[in-house]
Write an enzyme that holds these catalytic residues in place. Structure first.
Site, PDB file in Angstrom:
ATOM      1  N   SER A 259      74.308  -2.343   5.470  1.00  0.00           N
ATOM      2  CA  SER A 259      74.364  -3.381   6.451  1.00  0.00           C
ATOM      3  C   SER A 259      75.269  -4.332   5.887  1.00  0.00           C
ATOM      4  CB  SER A 259      73.101  -3.831   6.687  1.00  0.00           C
ATOM      5  OG  SER A 259      73.099  -5.225   6.857  1.00  0.00           O
ATOM      6  N   LYS A 260      75.922  -5.303   6.545  1.00  0.00           N
ATOM      7  CA  LYS A 260      77.021  -6.011   5.970  1.00  0.00           C
ATOM      8  C   LYS A 260      75.968  -7.279   5.449  1.00  0.00           C
ATOM      9  CE  LYS A 260      80.869  -5.367   9.121  1.00  0.00           C
ATOM     10  NZ  LYS A 260      80.047  -5.100  10.345  1.00  0.00           N
ATOM     11  N   ARG A 261      74.720  -7.365   6.361  1.00  0.00           N
ATOM     12  CA  ARG A 261      73.915  -8.632   6.014  1.00  0.00           C
ATOM     13  C   ARG A 261      73.321  -8.459   4.302  1.00  0.00           C
ATOM     14  NH1 ARG A 261      70.135  -8.227  10.503  1.00  0.00           N
ATOM     15  NH2 ARG A 261      71.249  -6.355  10.444  1.00  0.00           N
TER      16      ARG A 261
END
Ligand code: GLU
Length: 317
Positions: A259-261
């Site tokens: 996930s980019k987060r």
């Protein structure tokens, strides 16, 4: 119950596009649509490489769209960083990048149309009420339909939901074959404008693909579960159905999608060739005999070597 059911009956997925002698085949138009919630990671590089290679191999067009519709989740500077990473990796897109955050007027217009058709309705339920009365579905709780026939008295509208039909919806994926979902039992009437006022991804993606003339969707397999919702919306808007290819997901060592987060596995802009080759290998594609010197050399070679039949649908699992 498995999240999506395979069907051997490809006629369930609807008629195949009739490209024959009398019709002109529309030009391939694909896209890459990252959400700018953080820098591009290896998982999204794989999606970008797969969709770009597929478009290049078909002699088609390829667009980039920033899916920043959920402004709370977007990080300042992430969209620019993603574009820089794409440039460093030799991707070339057609025209201007489309930003969903600038398209609210258009989404509002479509929302009004769906409300006027009776296809959508206001919902006054809180998340807690939905959780209490709904049952588990393929992606969260299935809405129990409380406000389907009108808002109960004394309730204020919060979100807008789309009514789903009580039927099995099937579609064809180039990698996964014919897949089916019972939208009503497994997903339920879903939110197209959220209680916080933001439009939902499901609405934005369908309107944008329609307005941008996208006819080929190549993206991560996490969106297989969303595809029947998007097809239902396309039908309501009389939008043509794109062709789908859902790529295997890159997972972390705990088996979760990157996930980019999480700032997981960012891509190194100073060594694009290594990232491109790793993504290429992940997609089951044989490597060139000589490692290419630059990203541009890689793409000149890759466009005539892309073979989606080599992708292993279970590569990431
Ligand atoms: N914005 C989505 C993502 O970053 C992709 C949506 C799509 O390709 O339809 O996962």
């Amino acid at each position: 119950m498995p999240p999506l059911h395979h069907s051997d009956d490809s006629s369930k997925a609807g008629p195949a596009p009739a490209f024959c002698c009398m019709t002109i085949e529309p030009r391939y138009r694909g896209r890459f649509a990252p959400s700018p919630t953080g820098p591009l990671h290896f998982g999204s590089l794989v999606a970008a490489v797969g969709s770009y290679a597929d478009a290049l191999a078909a002699g088609g067009e390829w667009l980039v769209r920033m899916e920043d519709v959920d402004e709370d989740r977007c990080r300042p500077g992430a969209a620019d960083a993603i574009l820089r990473t794409l440039e460093a990796h030799g991707f070339q897109w057609q025209g201007e990048v489309l930003y969903q955050s600038r398209r609210k007027e258009r989404y509002r217009e479509v929302l009004e149309e769906l409300l006027a058709q009776g296809a959508a309705y206001p919902c006054g339920c809180t998340r807690r009420e939905v959780e209490r009365h709904g049952h588990p579905g393929v992606e969260g709780i299935v809405y129990p339909g409380t406000c389907r026939e009108g808002l109960p008295s004394g309730r204020k509208p919060r979100a807008i939901r789309l009514r789903v039909p009580d039927e099995e919806l099937c579609f064809h994926d180039r990698l996964h074959g014919t897949l089916c979902q019972q939208l009503k039992q497994e997903v339920g009437d879903f939110v197209i404008r959220r209680a916080d006022g933001f439009f939902a991804y499901q609405l934005a993606v369908v309107v944008d693909d329609l307005d941008q003339g996208v006819n080929q969707v190549v993206r991560g397999a996490d969106l297989l579960l969303s595809t029947p919702r998007q097809i239902h919306l396309q039908r309501l808007l009389a939008a043509p159905r794109p062709t789908y290819l859902h790529l295997p997901l890159v997972r972390d060592d705990k088996g979760r999608k990157l996930s980019k987060r999480d700032q997981a596995h960012p891509v190194n802009d100073t060594d694009p060739v290594s990232g491109l080759l790793a993504a290429w290998r992940f997609l089951g594609q044989p490597l060139p005999e000589e490692p290419p010197a630059t990203a541009e050399t890689f793409w000149r070679w890759a466009r005539s070597h892309w073979d989606p039949a080599r992708i292993n649908p279970d590569a990431g699992s």
